[in-house]
Design a protein around this motif. Structure first.
Motif, PDB file in Angstrom:
ATOM      1  N   SER A  62      36.513  29.056  -6.294  1.00  0.00           N
ATOM      2  CA  SER A  62      36.360  30.442  -6.729  1.00  0.00           C
ATOM      3  C   SER A  62      35.766  30.482  -8.135  1.00  0.00           C
ATOM      4  O   SER A  62      36.092  29.651  -8.981  1.00  0.00           O
ATOM      5  N   VAL A  63      34.914  31.488  -8.345  1.00  0.00           N
ATOM      6  CA  VAL A  63      34.203  31.634  -9.615  1.00  0.00           C
ATOM      7  C   VAL A  63      34.384  33.068 -10.090  1.00  0.00           C
ATOM      8  O   VAL A  63      34.284  34.000  -9.294  1.00  0.00           O
ATOM      9  N   ALA A  64      34.669  33.235 -11.373  1.00  0.00           N
ATOM     10  CA  ALA A  64      34.851  34.584 -11.930  1.00  0.00           C
ATOM     11  C   ALA A  64      33.772  34.898 -12.954  1.00  0.00           C
ATOM     12  O   ALA A  64      33.413  34.042 -13.771  1.00  0.00           O
ATOM     13  N   ARG A  65      33.259  36.132 -12.896  1.00  0.00           N
ATOM     14  CA  ARG A  65      32.354  36.631 -13.926  1.00  0.00           C
ATOM     15  C   ARG A  65      33.192  37.171 -15.082  1.00  0.00           C
ATOM     16  O   ARG A  65      34.118  37.964 -14.866  1.00  0.00           O
ATOM     17  N   ILE A  66      32.873  36.754 -16.298  1.00  0.00           N
ATOM     18  CA  ILE A  66      33.648  37.154 -17.472  1.00  0.00           C
ATOM     19  C   ILE A  66      32.752  38.000 -18.386  1.00  0.00           C
ATOM     20  O   ILE A  66      31.752  37.509 -18.911  1.00  0.00           O
ATOM     21  N   ASP A  67      33.147  39.258 -18.577  1.00  0.00           N
ATOM     22  CA  ASP A  67      32.387  40.156 -19.446  1.00  0.00           C
ATOM     23  C   ASP A  67      33.039  40.362 -20.802  1.00  0.00           C
ATOM     24  O   ASP A  67      32.391  40.809 -21.750  1.00  0.00           O
ATOM     25  N   GLU A  68      34.325  40.079 -20.871  1.00  0.00           N
ATOM     26  CA  GLU A  68      35.004  40.107 -22.164  1.00  0.00           C
ATOM     27  C   GLU A  68      36.143  39.101 -22.118  1.00  0.00           C
ATOM     28  O   GLU A  68      36.567  38.673 -21.045  1.00  0.00           O
ATOM     29  N   HIS A  69      36.606  38.729 -23.326  1.00  0.00           N
ATOM     30  CA  HIS A  69      37.616  37.684 -23.405  1.00  0.00           C
ATOM     31  C   HIS A  69      38.861  37.991 -22.558  1.00  0.00           C
ATOM     32  O   HIS A  69      39.349  39.123 -22.544  1.00  0.00           O
ATOM     33  N   GLN A  70      39.337  36.978 -21.850  1.00  0.00           N
ATOM     34  CA  GLN A  70      40.655  37.036 -21.215  1.00  0.00           C
ATOM     35  C   GLN A  70      41.359  35.733 -21.595  1.00  0.00           C
ATOM     36  O   GLN A  70      40.704  34.703 -21.689  1.00  0.00           O
ATOM     37  N   ASP A  71      42.666  35.770 -21.768  1.00  0.00           N
ATOM     38  CA  ASP A  71      43.358  34.539 -22.166  1.00  0.00           C
ATOM     39  C   ASP A  71      43.250  33.476 -21.076  1.00  0.00           C
ATOM     40  O   ASP A  71      42.841  32.355 -21.331  1.00  0.00           O
ATOM     41  N   VAL A  72      43.647  33.847 -19.849  1.00  0.00           N
ATOM     42  CA  VAL A  72      43.591  32.910 -18.725  1.00  0.00           C
ATOM     43  C   VAL A  72      43.098  33.663 -17.496  1.00  0.00           C
ATOM     44  O   VAL A  72      43.572  34.764 -17.207  1.00  0.00           O
ATOM     45  N   VAL A  73      42.154  33.059 -16.780  1.00  0.00           N
ATOM     46  CA  VAL A  73      41.697  33.613 -15.505  1.00  0.00           C
ATOM     47  C   VAL A  73      42.278  32.726 -14.417  1.00  0.00           C
ATOM     48  O   VAL A  73      41.851  31.582 -14.238  1.00  0.00           O
ATOM     49  N   ARG A  74      43.295  33.233 -13.741  1.00  0.00           N
ATOM     50  CA  ARG A  74      44.038  32.386 -12.809  1.00  0.00           C
ATOM     51  C   ARG A  74      43.286  32.198 -11.492  1.00  0.00           C
ATOM     52  O   ARG A  74      42.582  33.087 -11.039  1.00  0.00           O
ATOM     53  N   GLY A  75      43.467  31.003 -10.929  1.00  0.00           N
ATOM     54  CA  GLY A  75      42.970  30.765  -9.572  1.00  0.00           C
ATOM     55  C   GLY A  75      41.480  30.518  -9.452  1.00  0.00           C
ATOM     56  O   GLY A  75      40.934  30.614  -8.363  1.00  0.00           O
ATOM     57  N   VAL A  76      40.819  30.198 -10.559  1.00  0.00           N
ATOM     58  CA  VAL A  76      39.377  29.935 -10.480  1.00  0.00           C
ATOM     59  C   VAL A  76      39.032  28.583 -11.100  1.00  0.00           C
ATOM     60  O   VAL A  76      39.683  28.138 -12.038  1.00  0.00           O
ATOM     61  N   ASP A  77      38.001  27.952 -10.553  1.00  0.00           N
ATOM     62  CA  ASP A  77      37.507  26.686 -11.090  1.00  0.00           C
ATOM     63  C   ASP A  77      36.092  26.819 -11.634  1.00  0.00           C
ATOM     64  O   ASP A  77      35.465  25.819 -11.968  1.00  0.00           O
ATOM     65  N   GLY A  78      35.616  28.056 -11.706  1.00  0.00           N
ATOM     66  CA  GLY A  78      34.318  28.293 -12.325  1.00  0.00           C
ATOM     67  C   GLY A  78      34.332  29.629 -13.042  1.00  0.00           C
ATOM     68  O   GLY A  78      34.937  30.595 -12.569  1.00  0.00           O
ATOM     69  N   LEU A  79      33.716  29.665 -14.225  1.00  0.00           N
ATOM     70  CA  LEU A  79      33.566  30.903 -14.989  1.00  0.00           C
ATOM     71  C   LEU A  79      32.086  31.065 -15.311  1.00  0.00           C
ATOM     72  O   LEU A  79      31.419  30.075 -15.643  1.00  0.00           O
ATOM     73  N   VAL A  80      31.584  32.296 -15.196  1.00  0.00           N
ATOM     74  CA  VAL A  80      30.200  32.577 -15.605  1.00  0.00           C
ATOM     75  C   VAL A  80      30.200  33.754 -16.572  1.00  0.00           C
ATOM     76  O   VAL A  80      31.036  34.660 -16.469  1.00  0.00           O
ATOM     77  N   THR A  81      29.269  33.717 -17.523  1.00  0.00           N
ATOM     78  CA  THR A  81      29.118  34.857 -18.430  1.00  0.00           C
ATOM     79  C   THR A  81      27.687  34.946 -18.934  1.00  0.00           C
ATOM     80  O   THR A  81      26.963  33.935 -18.949  1.00  0.00           O
ATOM     81  N   ASP A  82      27.301  36.156 -19.325  1.00  0.00           N
ATOM     82  CA  ASP A  82      26.022  36.340 -20.018  1.00  0.00           C
ATOM     83  C   ASP A  82      26.266  37.028 -21.361  1.00  0.00           C
ATOM     84  O   ASP A  82      25.347  37.562 -21.954  1.00  0.00           O
ATOM     85  N   ARG A  83      27.540  36.992 -21.799  1.00  0.00           N
ATOM     86  CA  ARG A  83      27.900  37.695 -23.036  1.00  0.00           C
ATOM     87  C   ARG A  83      28.081  36.715 -24.181  1.00  0.00           C
ATOM     88  O   ARG A  83      28.875  35.779 -24.083  1.00  0.00           O
ATOM     89  N   ARG A  84      27.380  36.984 -25.270  1.00  0.00           N
ATOM     90  CA  ARG A  84      27.702  36.293 -26.523  1.00  0.00           C
ATOM     91  C   ARG A  84      29.076  36.790 -26.942  1.00  0.00           C
ATOM     92  O   ARG A  84      29.363  37.968 -26.826  1.00  0.00           O
ATOM     93  N   GLY A  85      29.895  35.916 -27.447  1.00  0.00           N
ATOM     94  CA  GLY A  85      31.231  36.344 -27.835  1.00  0.00           C
ATOM     95  C   GLY A  85      32.272  36.004 -26.787  1.00  0.00           C
ATOM     96  O   GLY A  85      33.456  36.177 -27.017  1.00  0.00           O
ATOM     97  N   VAL A  86      31.834  35.528 -25.619  1.00  0.00           N
ATOM     98  CA  VAL A  86      32.767  35.002 -24.619  1.00  0.00           C
ATOM     99  C   VAL A  86      32.620  33.480 -24.640  1.00  0.00           C
ATOM    100  O   VAL A  86      31.525  32.963 -24.466  1.00  0.00           O
TER     101      VAL A  86
END
Ligand SMILES: [Zn+2]
Length: 228
Positions: A62-86
């Protein structure tokens, strides 16, 4: 840093060594010290302003798109972002960190790939998420495979070996097999048209990197991926 990606000016990436202390919270006697080590690691990479967004890895795809900071994204082994600051973050001790970077669309991914995640094709799943969310063309994505347990050290049983193409498995001793996870992930990404670079550091053989197989004490190194 991964040779081949170090001159990419829009990309921040790095892997911590044990000189910064363990980055893993799970078995940590002193979580505050771990959080301080993570902040120190981020500072070393020049991203001290941003808190880290942690992939709560579960050896899936599972992969999550991250648009703003989160402490922990549970249940994923991939993170994607296009935001500076993440700032994307995950911890490892023999599993492979994989960085994906698209300079054209200025987006990144951080992947956690052990044998289960590799069977589940977590790296192509992150690539697909970058395509879906940001329009990345795999031909313009560059991948970096960070430190992990190498194909000469990673002994697995037949039930694991059987789930991989024979090209990535060699016979070991005592009916065991040796599995080359870096090569399997490289092959998956190259088949999608991605240019892949490999750091070529084995965690089990490198005393400044934690290895679960060498010392199963819960010590972890961290990987950070962010946009500059
Ligand atoms: Zn090795």
């Amino acid at each position: 840093m991964i040779p081949g990606l170090e001159s990419e000016t829009g990309l921040v990436h790095g892997f911590s060594t044990i000189s910064l202390g363990t980055m893993g919270l799970t078995q940590a006697p002193d979580p505050d010290a771990v959080m301080a080590s993570r902040r120190q690691f981020a500072r070393v990479l020049g991203i001290d302003a941003e808190p880290l967004t942690v992939a709560g890895a579960v050896h899936g795809a599972s992969v999550a798109r991250i648009d703003e900071h989160q402490d922990v994204v549970r249940g994923v082994d991939g993170l994607v972002t296009d935001r500076r600051g993440v700032a994307l973050f995950a911890t490892f001790a023999d599993c492979y960190p994989i960085v994906l970077w698209d300079a054209e669309h200025r987006c990144v991914a951080l992947v956690h790939a052990g044998w289960r995640g590799t069977v589940a094709r977590v790296a192509p799943a992150a690539l697909k998420a970058m395509h879906h969310e940001y329009g990345s063309d795999p031909a313009h994505v560059r991948a970096g495979i960070g430190p992990g347990i190498c194909g000469a050290c990673y002994e697995v049983g037949e039930e694991v070996a059987n789930q991989f193409d024979a090209a990535f498995v060699r016979p070991g001793v005592d009916g065991k097999f040796l599995l080359d996870l870096a090569a399997a992930n490289r092959s998956q990404l190259e088949a999608e048209g991605v240019e892949v670079h490999v750091i070529g550091l084995c965690t089990k053989e490198t005393d400044y990197l934690p290895s679960h197989r060498r010392a199963p004490d819960g010590t972890r190194f961290g990987a950070i991926v962010a946009l500059r």
